[in-house]
Design an enzyme around this catalytic site. Structure first.
Site, PDB file in Angstrom:
ATOM      1  N   SER A   1       8.195 -11.156   9.163  1.00  0.00           N
ATOM      2  CA  SER A   1       9.253 -11.044   8.166  1.00  0.00           C
ATOM      3  C   SER A   1      10.428 -10.264   8.744  1.00  0.00           C
ATOM      4  O   SER A   1      10.257  -9.432   9.648  1.00  0.00           O
ATOM      5  CB  SER A   1       8.724 -10.309   6.925  1.00  0.00           C
ATOM      6  OG  SER A   1       9.769  -9.888   6.074  1.00  0.00           O
TER       7      SER A   1
ATOM      8  N   TYR B   1       4.932  -1.901   4.705  1.00  0.00           N
ATOM      9  CA  TYR B   1       5.038  -3.355   4.841  1.00  0.00           C
ATOM     10  C   TYR B   1       5.731  -3.711   6.153  1.00  0.00           C
ATOM     11  O   TYR B   1       5.292  -4.617   6.880  1.00  0.00           O
ATOM     12  CB  TYR B   1       5.810  -3.928   3.654  1.00  0.00           C
ATOM     13  CG  TYR B   1       5.944  -5.435   3.679  1.00  0.00           C
ATOM     14  CD1 TYR B   1       4.833  -6.252   3.487  1.00  0.00           C
ATOM     15  CD2 TYR B   1       7.176  -6.042   3.915  1.00  0.00           C
ATOM     16  CE1 TYR B   1       4.944  -7.637   3.513  1.00  0.00           C
ATOM     17  CE2 TYR B   1       7.302  -7.427   3.938  1.00  0.00           C
ATOM     18  CZ  TYR B   1       6.184  -8.219   3.736  1.00  0.00           C
ATOM     19  OH  TYR B   1       6.301  -9.581   3.764  1.00  0.00           O
TER      20      TYR B   1
END
Length: 320
Positions: free
Chosen positions: A162, A188
């Site tokens: 990501s 994350y």
């Protein structure tokens, strides 16, 4: 060396990438394929003739996705197997029960938490699911991938990362936030950097055996992943969208980069790359801001020494 490019771009869909490609005889495993990007990837590969296995935590949701795929493609229903990436016993059971060769593994599943959550063994939840569970799965299936490569002209692993990786590298001194204040965005980000570093070291170790491993950034796609976003995370995305540095894709467009890494001939023999908008991404400095560089890959996510260190640490953790 010049970056690897394809004829596809941010507007391309998974079906665009697969147009004219026949995957009959190819066996694929896709994690987290009960919805969102995973389900679209599974649908597109099934439509192209692949024998797809959906590996999901919620088997009922996986069964519903498989039924929808069979209905919309007219192809055989994908196989559905329960897999909880936060539980190494579940991962080991999946590996143990896998039968035969494997040509494609898509490590797609991911979680986002709004606060600190831990697995039963004490691992930070996002790092455990997004990286360590997939690491254990891929290394466990390595022999099946090598066997698949031997009879199929190569096999591939796609590690779904990501843009969030740009927020943080790997903190080897505190991987699981046992000492530093917990920040779900940093946690994350660390897990997404780990997804890229996995591809770097796996490519170094496995390409000679015909297993090509690459990481991808699918781009911003509205899926169930956002349900646990914090107010800060939602505000950050809204600000980036307003500034024009972030644009949402459809699920079909988001899955396209995954499918490029999975089937495009340009990546058939070359691993350890990070793909963005269906191309190999350019590298940006570690101190570059996400606002100034909404695309690309930070140097820390491709560093071979960091990748080798993370591989060794991950190996010790999953063997406990």
């Amino acid at each position: 060396m010049p970056l690897i490019s394809t004829s596809f771009n941010a507007d391309s869909t998974a079906d665009d990438v697969l147009l004219g490609i026949d995957l009959t005889g190819a066996r694929a495993v896709i994690t987290g394929a009960s919805s969102g990007l995973g389900a679209e990837t599974a649908r597109a590969l099934t439509a192209a003739g692949a024998e797809v296995t959906i590996a999901v935590r919620n088997k009922a949701a996986g069964d519903a996705a498989a039924a929808a795929i069979a209905s919309t493609t007219g192809r055989p229903r994908p196989r559905v197997v329960q897999l909880d990436l936060a539980d190494l016993r579940s991962v080991r059971r999946f590996v143990r029960e896998w039968d035969g060769v494997l040509h494609l593994l898509v490590n797609n599943a991911g979680v986002v938490t709004g606060g600190l959550e831990r697995t039963p063994v004490g691992w930070e939840w996002q790092f455990a699911v997004n990286h360590l569970g997939h690491f254990a799965l891929a290394t466990g299936l390595r022999d099946a991938l090598a066997d698949g490569a031997a009879g199929h002209g190569g096999s591939r692993v796609v590690s779904v990362s990501s843009t969030a990786h740009m927020r943080a590298g790997i903190d080897f001194g505190d991987l699981h936030f046992e000492r530093r204040e917990y920040d779900p965005q940093l946690a994350y980000a660390q897990s997404k950097t780990a997804n890229s570093l996995f591809a770097v070291e796996a490519a170094r170790q496995w390409t000679a055996d015909g297993i090509v491993v690459n990481a991808v950034n699918p781009g911003g796609v509205t899926t169930g992943l956002q349900r646990n976003f914090t107010t800060q995370q939602r505000a950050s995305l809204a600000a980036a969208e307003a500034a024009g540095t972030f644009t949402y894709k459809t699920v079909a467009q988001g899955a396209a980069t995954t499918v490029v890494a999975a089937v495009a001939p340009q990546f058939a023999r070359s691993g350890g790359h990070y793909l963005d908008d269906c191309q190999e991404a350019y590298t940006v400095p570690d101190d570059a801001s996400l606002a100034d560089h909404p695309h690309g890959v930070k140097a820390w996510a491709l560093d071979p020494e960091t990748a080798a260190r993370l591989w060794a640490v991950s190996g010790r953790l999953v063997q406990q």
